[in-house]
Design a protein around this motif. Structure first.
Motif, PDB file in Angstrom:
ATOM      1  N   PRO A  74       9.237   6.184  28.120  1.00 26.46           N
ATOM      2  CA  PRO A  74      10.560   5.554  28.034  1.00 26.46           C
ATOM      3  C   PRO A  74      11.354   5.678  29.333  1.00 26.46           C
ATOM      4  O   PRO A  74      12.289   4.912  29.543  1.00 26.46           O
ATOM      5  N   GLN A  75      10.963   6.634  30.191  1.00 24.42           N
ATOM      6  CA  GLN A  75      11.711   6.795  31.440  1.00 24.42           C
ATOM      7  C   GLN A  75      11.368   5.713  32.455  1.00 24.42           C
ATOM      8  O   GLN A  75      12.228   5.225  33.169  1.00 24.42           O
ATOM      9  N   THR A  76      10.087   5.336  32.512  1.00 25.21           N
ATOM     10  CA  THR A  76       9.683   4.309  33.476  1.00 25.21           C
ATOM     11  C   THR A  76       9.557   2.940  32.814  1.00 25.21           C
ATOM     12  O   THR A  76       9.343   1.944  33.504  1.00 25.21           O
ATOM     13  N   LEU A  77       9.670   2.889  31.463  1.00 31.78           N
ATOM     14  CA  LEU A  77       9.474   1.661  30.700  1.00 31.78           C
ATOM     15  C   LEU A  77       8.106   1.057  30.982  1.00 31.78           C
ATOM     16  O   LEU A  77       7.945  -0.156  31.072  1.00 31.78           O
ATOM     17  N   ARG A  78       7.117   1.939  31.138  1.00 25.92           N
ATOM     18  CA  ARG A  78       5.742   1.489  31.320  1.00 25.92           C
ATOM     19  C   ARG A  78       4.884   1.951  30.160  1.00 25.92           C
ATOM     20  O   ARG A  78       5.128   3.033  29.601  1.00 25.92           O
ATOM     21  N   GLY A  79       3.900   1.137  29.808  1.00 25.65           N
ATOM     22  CA  GLY A  79       3.028   1.492  28.703  1.00 25.65           C
ATOM     23  C   GLY A  79       1.576   1.195  29.023  1.00 25.65           C
ATOM     24  O   GLY A  79       1.254   0.397  29.907  1.00 25.65           O
ATOM     25  N   ILE A  80       0.688   1.888  28.288  1.00 25.71           N
ATOM     26  CA  ILE A  80      -0.751   1.615  28.375  1.00 25.71           C
ATOM     27  C   ILE A  80      -1.308   1.652  26.956  1.00 25.71           C
ATOM     28  O   ILE A  80      -0.686   2.204  26.048  1.00 25.71           O
ATOM     29  N   GLN A  81      -2.474   1.055  26.778  1.00 28.00           N
ATOM     30  CA  GLN A  81      -3.233   1.346  25.565  1.00 28.00           C
ATOM     31  C   GLN A  81      -4.314   2.327  25.970  1.00 28.00           C
ATOM     32  O   GLN A  81      -5.070   2.078  26.924  1.00 28.00           O
ATOM     33  N   LEU A  82      -4.380   3.435  25.259  1.00 27.68           N
ATOM     34  CA  LEU A  82      -5.318   4.492  25.598  1.00 27.68           C
ATOM     35  C   LEU A  82      -6.736   4.032  25.263  1.00 27.68           C
ATOM     36  O   LEU A  82      -7.032   3.718  24.108  1.00 27.68           O
ATOM     37  N   ILE A  83      -7.598   4.000  26.268  1.00 27.28           N
ATOM     38  CA  ILE A  83      -8.981   3.563  26.057  1.00 27.28           C
ATOM     39  C   ILE A  83      -9.882   4.705  26.472  1.00 27.28           C
ATOM     40  O   ILE A  83     -10.375   4.756  27.590  1.00 27.28           O
ATOM     41  N   ALA A  84     -10.038   5.663  25.559  1.00 31.29           N
ATOM     42  CA  ALA A  84     -10.810   6.853  25.862  1.00 31.29           C
ATOM     43  C   ALA A  84     -12.271   6.626  25.500  1.00 31.29           C
ATOM     44  O   ALA A  84     -12.581   5.961  24.513  1.00 31.29           O
ATOM     45  N   ALA A  85     -13.174   7.194  26.297  1.00 29.13           N
ATOM     46  CA  ALA A  85     -14.602   7.059  26.008  1.00 29.13           C
ATOM     47  C   ALA A  85     -14.955   7.775  24.708  1.00 29.13           C
ATOM     48  O   ALA A  85     -15.793   7.326  23.951  1.00 29.13           O
ATOM     49  N   GLU A  86     -14.284   8.907  24.468  1.00 23.72           N
ATOM     50  CA  GLU A  86     -14.559   9.694  23.259  1.00 23.72           C
ATOM     51  C   GLU A  86     -13.241   9.916  22.529  1.00 23.72           C
ATOM     52  O   GLU A  86     -12.210  10.103  23.153  1.00 23.72           O
ATOM     53  N   SER A  87     -13.301   9.900  21.206  1.00 25.65           N
ATOM     54  CA  SER A  87     -12.113  10.205  20.421  1.00 25.65           C
ATOM     55  C   SER A  87     -12.538  10.660  19.046  1.00 25.65           C
ATOM     56  O   SER A  87     -13.499  10.144  18.488  1.00 25.65           O
ATOM     57  N   PRO A  88     -11.857  11.657  18.471  1.00 31.07           N
ATOM     58  CA  PRO A  88     -12.183  12.063  17.100  1.00 31.07           C
ATOM     59  C   PRO A  88     -11.617  11.100  16.066  1.00 31.07           C
ATOM     60  O   PRO A  88     -11.907  11.243  14.877  1.00 31.07           O
ATOM     61  N   TYR A  89     -10.842  10.132  16.494  1.00 29.86           N
ATOM     62  CA  TYR A  89     -10.152   9.248  15.549  1.00 29.86           C
ATOM     63  C   TYR A  89     -10.793   7.866  15.511  1.00 29.86           C
ATOM     64  O   TYR A  89     -11.295   7.382  16.524  1.00 29.86           O
ATOM     65  N   PRO A  90     -10.746   7.210  14.345  1.00 30.85           N
ATOM     66  CA  PRO A  90     -11.378   5.891  14.204  1.00 30.85           C
ATOM     67  C   PRO A  90     -10.441   4.752  14.602  1.00 30.85           C
ATOM     68  O   PRO A  90      -9.226   4.928  14.694  1.00 30.85           O
ATOM     69  N   LEU A  91     -11.045   3.580  14.790  1.00 31.31           N
ATOM     70  CA  LEU A  91     -10.276   2.369  15.058  1.00 31.31           C
ATOM     71  C   LEU A  91      -9.618   1.841  13.786  1.00 31.31           C
ATOM     72  O   LEU A  91      -8.716   1.010  13.861  1.00 31.31           O
ATOM     73  N   ASP A  92     -10.109   2.278  12.621  1.00 30.98           N
ATOM     74  CA  ASP A  92      -9.659   1.680  11.363  1.00 30.98           C
ATOM     75  C   ASP A  92      -9.395   2.753  10.307  1.00 30.98           C
ATOM     76  O   ASP A  92     -10.039   2.786   9.261  1.00 30.98           O
ATOM     77  N   HIS A  93      -8.461   3.625  10.586  1.00 33.87           N
ATOM     78  CA  HIS A  93      -8.067   4.657   9.627  1.00 33.87           C
ATOM     79  C   HIS A  93      -7.209   4.008   8.535  1.00 33.87           C
ATOM     80  O   HIS A  93      -6.305   3.241   8.847  1.00 33.87           O
ATOM     81  N   PRO A  94      -7.482   4.313   7.251  1.00 27.90           N
ATOM     82  CA  PRO A  94      -6.659   3.709   6.193  1.00 27.90           C
ATOM     83  C   PRO A  94      -5.191   4.088   6.367  1.00 27.90           C
ATOM     84  O   PRO A  94      -4.881   5.222   6.719  1.00 27.90           O
ATOM     85  N   LEU A  95      -4.322   3.124   6.113  1.00 28.28           N
ATOM     86  CA  LEU A  95      -2.889   3.375   6.300  1.00 28.28           C
ATOM     87  C   LEU A  95      -2.321   4.119   5.101  1.00 28.28           C
ATOM     88  O   LEU A  95      -2.313   3.604   3.983  1.00 28.28           O
ATOM     89  N   ARG A  96      -1.889   5.334   5.340  1.00 30.93           N
ATOM     90  CA  ARG A  96      -1.034   6.034   4.381  1.00 30.93           C
ATOM     91  C   ARG A  96      -0.308   7.089   5.184  1.00 30.93           C
ATOM     92  O   ARG A  96      -0.877   7.712   6.076  1.00 30.93           O
TER      93      ARG A  96
END
Lengths: 131, 77
Positions: free
Chosen positions: A107-129
Motif C-alpha cells: 500500500p505504500q508504493t501502490l504496487r502489486g504482484i501475483q505471487l508465482i512460486a515454484a513450490e507452495s503448500p497451498y492449492p490453486l483451488d481451495h474450497p471457499l469457506r
C-alpha cells in the motif's frame, strides 16, 4: 464504500498471468462486498475479480516472499503488505480460492504482484469457506 | 521458434541482460541457470500456465459482481 483510500490505483508492473495487458487495478472493499474485495482492472476489456484475504480462509496462512518479489513491490522487510487470494465463483460444487498464487500489494508504493512460486503448500483451488 | 544447440556451460543471451546457461545435462532433464535483473520475473512454464488457467476461471463480469458476492457469501458461511 466508506474508505476512499481503498480506491487508489494499484500498479501491477507484470500484469497477471493471462491478463498481462492490464496493469492497473482498483480495489473496492467495504460492507457492501465484505468479506470480499473486488479487484477491478482499468481500461477497455479489463478483467474484474473477487478476492479474499487468504488468512480468512486458512488459519495461519503463510506464503513465502522471495527477495525479488520484495524488490518488485518496493517493500522493505517489515513493510505491511496486503494479501488477496482470487476466488473462482463459478466452480462447482462450490466456489474455490487460489491460495497458491495470491496477489500481494504494497500500500505504500501502490504496487502489486501475483505471487508465482515454484513450490507452495497451498492449492490453486481451495474450497471457499471462511476460517 | 529459434532453435539452438548448446553444450555444457554454454549459454544464450536474450536482449539486454538475460543469460541462460546449461549447467548440467542429465538423461531426461537439463539444469539451466538464468541470470536476469532482479525486477525481471522468471517462472517455470507449467507453473505460469496453471496460474493463468486459474486466473481465467476467476475472472468476473463486472456487471455481475453483486450477484457473485451474494453467492460467495452463502458459500463462505
Amino acid at each position: 464504500m466508506s474508505n476512499s483510500s481503498s480506491h487508489a490505483v494499484i500498479d501491477f508492473p507484470d500484469g497477471l498471468p493471462g491478463f498481462e495487458g492490464c496493469r492497473q487495478y482498483v480495489l473496492l472493499s467495504g460492507p457492501a462486498v465484505a468479506p470480499f474485495t473486488i479487484i477491478q482492472g482499468l481500461g477497455p476489456e479489463a478483467p474484474a475479480f473477487a478476492a479474499i484475504d487468504p488468512a480468512q480462509v486458512v488459519d495461519g496462512y503463510r506464503a513465502q516472499l522471495e527477495d525479488a518479489d520484495r524488490v518488485r513491490l518496493g517493500a522493505t522487510d517489515d513493510a505491511p503488505l496486503v494479501w488477496l487470494a482470487l476466488v473462482s465463483p463459478q466452480q462447482e460444487p462450490a466456489p474455490t480460492v487460489n491460495l497458491r498464487a495470491p496477489l500481494v500489494i504494497n500500500p505504500q508504493t501502490l504496487r502489486g504482484i501475483q505471487l508465482i512460486a515454484a513450490e507452495s503448500p497451498y492449492p490453486l483451488d481451495h474450497p471457499l469457506r471462511t476460517a | 521458434m529459434l532453435v539452438f544447440t548448446r553444450k555444457l556451460d554454454q549459454a544464450i543471451v536474450i536482449g539486454d541482460g538475460v543469460e541462460i546457461t546449461v549447467l548440467r545435462i542429465g538423461r531426461d532433464s537439463v539444469r539451466l541457470g538464468v541470470t536476469a535483473a532482479r525486477h525481471m520475473p522468471v517462472h517455470r512454464g507449467e507453473v505460469y500456465e496453471a496460474i493463468r488457467r486459474a486466473n481465467a476461471s476467476a475472472v468476473a463480469d463486472s456487471q455481475t459482481v453483486a450477484t457473485i458476492v451474494t453467492r460467495l457469501r452463502d458459500h463462505a458461511k
